[in-house]
Every structure is written in C-alpha cells, then in structure tokens.
Design an enzyme around this catalytic site. Structure first.
Site, short mmCIF file in Angstrom:
data_model
loop_
_atom_site.label_atom_id
_atom_site.label_comp_id
_atom_site.label_asym_id
_atom_site.label_seq_id
_atom_site.Cartn_x
_atom_site.Cartn_y
_atom_site.Cartn_z
N ASP A 1 0.87 -1.16 0.00
CA ASP A 1 0.00 0.00 0.00
C ASP A 1 0.93 1.23 0.00
OD1 ASP A 1 -2.42 1.52 0.57
OD2 ASP A 1 -1.60 1.76 2.58
N ASP B 1 0.01 5.07 0.95
CA ASP B 1 -0.18 5.98 2.09
C ASP B 1 -0.20 5.19 3.40
OD1 ASP B 1 -0.96 8.03 3.81
OD2 ASP B 1 -3.08 7.84 3.30
N THR C 1 1.32 10.21 3.46
CA THR C 1 0.57 11.25 2.73
C THR C 1 -0.72 11.61 3.47
OG1 THR C 1 0.13 9.40 1.25
CG2 THR C 1 1.41 11.21 0.36
N GLY D 1 -7.06 4.91 3.65
CA GLY D 1 -7.27 3.74 2.80
C GLY D 1 -8.57 3.78 2.01
N VAL D 2 -9.39 4.81 2.28
CA VAL D 2 -10.71 4.92 1.66
C VAL D 2 -10.61 5.78 0.39
CG1 VAL D 2 -12.92 6.05 2.14
CG2 VAL D 2 -11.89 4.57 3.86
N ARG E 1 -11.38 8.58 -2.69
CA ARG E 1 -11.58 10.04 -2.59
C ARG E 1 -13.05 10.40 -2.36
NH1 ARG E 1 -9.25 13.20 -7.55
NH2 ARG E 1 -7.52 11.82 -7.01
N SER F 1 -4.87 5.35 -4.32
CA SER F 1 -4.67 6.74 -4.75
C SER F 1 -4.48 6.92 -6.25
CB SER F 1 -3.46 7.34 -4.03
OG SER F 1 -3.25 8.66 -4.52
N ASN G 1 -3.24 9.60 -7.26
CA ASN G 1 -2.04 10.45 -7.31
C ASN G 1 -0.75 9.65 -7.12
OD1 ASN G 1 -3.19 13.22 -7.56
ND2 ASN G 1 -4.26 12.57 -5.71
P1 B16 Z 1 -6.45 10.10 -3.99
P2 B16 Z 1 -3.55 4.19 0.00
C1 B16 Z 1 -5.38 6.15 -0.08
O1 B16 Z 1 -4.05 5.71 -0.28
C2 B16 Z 1 -5.42 7.08 1.13
O2 B16 Z 1 -5.10 6.37 2.31
C3 B16 Z 1 -6.82 7.66 1.26
O3 B16 Z 1 -6.87 8.54 2.37
C4 B16 Z 1 -7.17 8.39 -0.03
O4 B16 Z 1 -8.49 8.92 0.03
C5 B16 Z 1 -7.08 7.40 -1.21
O5 B16 Z 1 -5.75 6.87 -1.25
C6 B16 Z 1 -7.37 8.06 -2.55
O6 B16 Z 1 -6.39 9.02 -2.80
O7 B16 Z 1 -7.46 11.13 -3.60
O8 B16 Z 1 -5.04 10.60 -4.07
O9 B16 Z 1 -6.86 9.35 -5.24
O10 B16 Z 1 -3.51 4.02 1.50
O11 B16 Z 1 -4.53 3.23 -0.68
O12 B16 Z 1 -2.19 4.17 -0.62
MG MG Z 2 -2.81 3.13 3.39
#
Ligand code: B16
Ligand code: MG
Length: 220
Positions: free
Chosen positions: A10, A12, A18, A47-48, A50, A117, A119
């Site tokens: 994973d 974040d 992040t 982990g959730v 956007r 993510s 991003n």
């Molecule tokens: P984005 P992971 C997740 O990353 C984040 O933990 C979560 O808080 C965020 O909403 C999600 O990515 C989507 O991110 O807005 O950048 O597309 O823990 O799956 O690496």
């Molecule tokens: Mg995570």
C-alpha cells in the site's frame, strides 16, 4: 505458505505518510464549509477512496450536496492536495520501506504497489521509488475500492503470480480486509487493535527483512 513470490505494498501509511497532506486539504475544505474537521475524524479516511472520503467528511459536518457539487468539492480538495505532494522529497519515504523493497528483489521476490490513490504516479516520482516496483496498481487502473480485493488481485495478475504466494503490507483496516478477500497473507503496519485481522502487525518497517518474512510466513 510454501513460498513468497511477491510482496504488494500500500502507499499511504506504508511507504509514505501522505495522510497528513490529505488531512490538510480535507480540513481546508471543511473550514470553507464552516465546520471543524479533526485529526481523529481524518483516521476514518485512511485507505478509503476520494469520493467515499468526501461522503464521510460531509457526514461529520451534517451536510448533504448533489453529486455534481460533490464532484466539484472533491476536485478542489485534490488540487490543494496535489499542491502539497508536489513538494515531497525522497526524505519522506517511511523508514525501512526502501531497504525492504531492495532486499526483496535481491532475494528474487517481485514487488508491486497496490494503492487506492489516483495520485500515486506523482508521489512515486517525487520520492524516487517508481523503479522499485515491478507492477503499479492504483486508483487509476482499478476503480473498485478496498475492501474489495480488486487492487491486490490486479497487482498479482500484473506480476503473473497467484494470490497464495503474495504478502500484502497495509496500514488500513479496509486494506487488510481487501488482502484477505484476495486470498493473500498480510502484514499490518500500525495499531494491532485496529489491524486485528492481519497475520502479523508491526509498528513500522524499520529493520524488516526478507528473512523475517520467511520466519513469519513459510510453512505457517
Ligand atoms: P487520492 P492508500 C489512499 O491511499 C489514502 O489512504 C486515502 O486517504 C485516499 O483517500 C485514497 O488513497 C485516494 O487518494 O485522492 O489521491 O486518489 O492508503 O490506498 O495508498
Ligand atoms: Mg494506506
């Protein structure tokens, strides 16, 4: 398990923190909407996806909006978030993560990213870890969010390795669930109470080695 052929990470909370930038951007949006969004509330967003994050945030504020307005808000939050992550540097890689990725490869284990993510390409580029992964699966390639197993299954498929030989590193409850749903073994990073369904939980990746994985998972 008989053999460790791949490790899926994973992003974040495992490779970088992040969550602090997500928090700054969501807090800014909540402020604009006129309510307080605390760090404790932010825990629920880890982990959730956007859009699900936005739904939770609006729930906290007791507000509802039509879908088109929500899409605008999510885009606004993301623009702020991107501003923050643009400035990230390799110093922000969480301790032990890069060393573990390198040791896995030295021992013939494939590595993949399995992040929600959208991003993640920008983050990996900023921290200089893009080439440490044999496959990259993220919110751009898979739209069904964790706890669905899709992201991790896509990563295993991209590596051409079956799920039974994969170990997932995750910091979020939904991520551990996703890995279990994919039929994979799990290492939780963080709080053992929150990550109680993981096979093992460690506080961070400092000093975590391939040998440690063998000790924990082979023929267990
Ligand atoms: P984005 P992971 C997740 O990353 C984040 O933990 C979560 O808080 C965020 O909403 C999600 O990515 C989507 O991110 O807005 O950048 O597309 O823990 O799956 O690496
Ligand atoms: Mg995570």
């Amino acid at each position: 398990m008989e053999q460790i052929k791949a490790c899926i990470f994973d992003l974040d909370g495992v490779v970088v923190d992040t969550a602090k930038y997500h928090y700054l951007a969501w807090k800014r949006l909540a402020q604009e909407l006129g309510f307080e969004f605390t760090e404790q509330h932010n825990e629920r967003l880890k982990g959730v996806s956007r859009m699900r994050s936005l739904e939770i945030l609006l729930e906290v504020g007791g507000l509802t909006f039509p879908v088109n307005k929500m899409e605008e808000m999510a885009a606004k939050k993301n623009a702020w978030y991107v501003e923050y992550i643009q400035k990230m540097t390799p110093e922000e890689i969480l301790p032990g993560a890069k060393e573990l990725l390198e040791k896995l490869r030295t021992n013939g284990v494939k590595t993949a990213l399995g992040s929600a993510s959208k991003n993640s390409p920008l983050i990996l580029e900023r921290i200089g870890l893009k080439n440490h992964f044999d496959a990259i699966c993220d919110g751009n390639s898979v739209t069904v969010a964790k706890p669905a197993p899709d992201i991790f299954l896509a990563a295993a498929k991209a590596l051409n390795i079956s799920a039974e030989y994969c170990i997932v590193f995750e910091d979020a409850e939904a991520g551990i669930e996703a890995a279990i749903n994919a039929g994979m073994q799990t290492v939780g990073i963080g709080n053992p109470q929150i990550l109680s369904r993981a096979n093992v939980v460690v506080p961070n990746l400092i000093g975590f080695t391939y040998n440690k994985l063998v000790e924990l998972f082979i023929n267990k």
